[in-house]
Scaffold this active site. Structure first.
Site, PDB file in Angstrom:
ATOM      1  N   SER A  88       0.816  -1.223   0.000  1.00  0.00           N
ATOM      2  CA  SER A  88       0.000   0.000   0.000  1.00  0.00           C
ATOM      3  C   SER A  88       0.841   1.262   0.000  1.00  0.00           C
ATOM      4  CB  SER A  88      -0.890   0.034   1.243  1.00  0.00           C
ATOM      5  OG  SER A  88      -1.762  -1.047   1.237  1.00  0.00           O
ATOM      6  N   THR A 190      -1.494   2.365   4.471  1.00  0.00           N
ATOM      7  CA  THR A 190      -0.918   3.710   4.378  1.00  0.00           C
ATOM      8  C   THR A 190      -0.250   4.044   5.686  1.00  0.00           C
ATOM      9  OG1 THR A 190      -2.556   4.530   2.857  1.00  0.00           O
ATOM     10  CG2 THR A 190      -1.571   6.162   4.322  1.00  0.00           C
ATOM     11  N   THR A 208       1.536   6.889   0.732  1.00  0.00           N
ATOM     12  CA  THR A 208       0.684   5.784   0.291  1.00  0.00           C
ATOM     13  C   THR A 208       0.772   5.582  -1.218  1.00  0.00           C
ATOM     14  OG1 THR A 208      -1.595   4.940   0.374  1.00  0.00           O
ATOM     15  CG2 THR A 208      -1.347   7.254  -0.139  1.00  0.00           C
ATOM     16  N   ARG A 218      -6.570   9.246  -9.908  1.00  0.00           N
ATOM     17  CA  ARG A 218      -7.205   9.452  -8.600  1.00  0.00           C
ATOM     18  C   ARG A 218      -6.167   9.845  -7.534  1.00  0.00           C
ATOM     19  NH1 ARG A 218      -6.706   7.184  -3.177  1.00  0.00           N
ATOM     20  NH2 ARG A 218      -8.744   7.188  -2.202  1.00  0.00           N
ATOM     21  N   THR A 241      -5.871   6.987   7.898  1.00  0.00           N
ATOM     22  CA  THR A 241      -5.737   5.885   6.955  1.00  0.00           C
ATOM     23  C   THR A 241      -7.145   5.400   6.612  1.00  0.00           C
ATOM     24  OG1 THR A 241      -4.776   3.683   6.602  1.00  0.00           O
ATOM     25  CG2 THR A 241      -5.491   4.184   8.819  1.00  0.00           C
ATOM     26  N   GLY A 242      -7.263   4.698   5.499  1.00  0.00           N
ATOM     27  CA  GLY A 242      -8.583   4.210   5.104  1.00  0.00           C
ATOM     28  C   GLY A 242      -9.044   4.841   3.807  1.00  0.00           C
TER      29      GLY A 242
END
Ligand code: SD4
Length: 330
Positions: A88, A190, A208, A218, A241-242
């Site tokens: 990641s 991340t 990340t 993106r 994060t997420g």
């Protein structure tokens, strides 16, 4: 002195013309600030999203040797960027749906300076390029080809970031091409890192490769100051994060620091930031967001939507993986 005299004069001179509130607003009012008692502060200290002992150890080595928090967070997250087993972040990161590995990263120092790169390709250490943007340019964000060109000019080597493993998995994914981020597993590593050095100064970094199999172009929350990371050396810092889209919509890290400014603990502030998301987003059962925060005293907190998020903490008292509380408990 001159300015104060002028303000005084003009206030008198305009008396009777200006209404009192406007005249008052010309004074040099100092905004109220939160004073955090740091006499018992835990420092140095470093925390990072997820269980990343190599990164926190690296940052700790810098801090323990009397180094500053900016060097600590940069060196710390570089460990994950270089680690091809972390899919990641950095080299070995999962690509977008066209097979391109694109990196997002940012860094912020004790003065509120910040630098960021978005959609960076072919360079492993995105965080260090972000630091160069902060220190060597008048800008905050460089994107895509411009960021890549800048990195080469600064001496960063060109590298292929797509490992055989990530390539194989991407080719397998292409058979269905379903964009379905899997909670806590496939694309949540991340690294966001926050540190306080011996002087009590705070810095942060976040890096990340973004969401696996994202649409080309993106950009997530991680390189966006205030979303994936925010540092205010008087108050504290936060990182995320997420699923970045959810963090971007609420500027979660900035929100957490502002909540701490209003007197909330890092834990309370992280909980409030998650609450802001889940109360408005009916889909919350299907995504993960994790926040970590630290205040000037070295107190830490974390909160997330789904169970399973942890953060790593290293101070003279402890080096451990801390499970985070979550909005959904089972
Ligand atoms: C993003 N927040 O690009 C990042 C992804 C992430 O662990 O956190 N992965 O949206």
């Amino acid at each position: 002195m001159q300015r104060r005299k002028f303000l005084k004069k003009s206030a008198i001179g305009t008396a009777g013309i200006l209404s009192t509130p406007l005249a008052t607003s010309c004074k040099e009012n100092t905004p109220p600030t939160t004073t955090i008692d740091t006499s018992e502060a835990v420092k140095p200290i470093v925390i990072a999203t997820w269980n990343v002992p190599n990164s926190t150890s690296k940052a700790w080595d810098v801090l323990n040797a009397g180094g500053n928090s900016l060097d600590a967070v940069e060196k710390g997250v570089m460990e994950e960027e270089a680690d091809v087993s972390n899919q990641s972040v950095g080299k070995g990161g999962r690509p977008d749906r066209d097979g391109n590995v694109t990196l997002d990263a940012c860094i912020m120092d004790k003065y509120g300076n910040c630098g960021s790169v978005v959609y960076l390709q072919n360079v492993t250490h995105a965080v260090s390029v972000a630091r160069k943007v902060m220190e060597d340019t008048p800008h905050v964000i460089l994107a895509g080809k411009g960021a890549e060109q800048f990195a080469y000019e600064k001496g960063f080597p060109k590298e292929n970031l797509l490992t055989e493993k990530s390539k194989r998995e991407w080719l397998e994914w292409k058979k269905t091409s379903q964009y379905e981020p899997i909670i806590n597993i496939e694309n949540h590593d991340t690294i966001g890192m926050l540190a306080i050095d011996e002087n009590g100064d705070i810095s942060g970094a976040c890096t990340t490769s973004g969401m696996a199999y994202k649409i080309g172009g993106r950009v997530g929350d991680s390189p966006i100051i205030g979303a994936g990371l925010f540092v205010d050396n008087e108050i504290g810092a936060a990182t995320a994060t997420g699923v970045g889209e959810k963090v971007l919509k609420t500027l979660g890290s900035f929100l957490i620091v502002e909540l701490m400014r209003q007197g909330k603990s890092p834990q309370e502030a992280c909980e409030e930031a998650v609450n802001r998301i889940v109360t408005k987003d009916k889909d919350y059962k299907n995504f993960q967001i994790g926040y970590i925060a630290i205040n000037k005293k070295g107190e830490t907190g974390s909160y997330c939507v789904q169970p399973g998020f942890t953060y790593r903490k290293y101070s003279k008292n402890e080096h451990k993986n801390v499970p985070s509380g979550s909005f959904i408990t089972s």
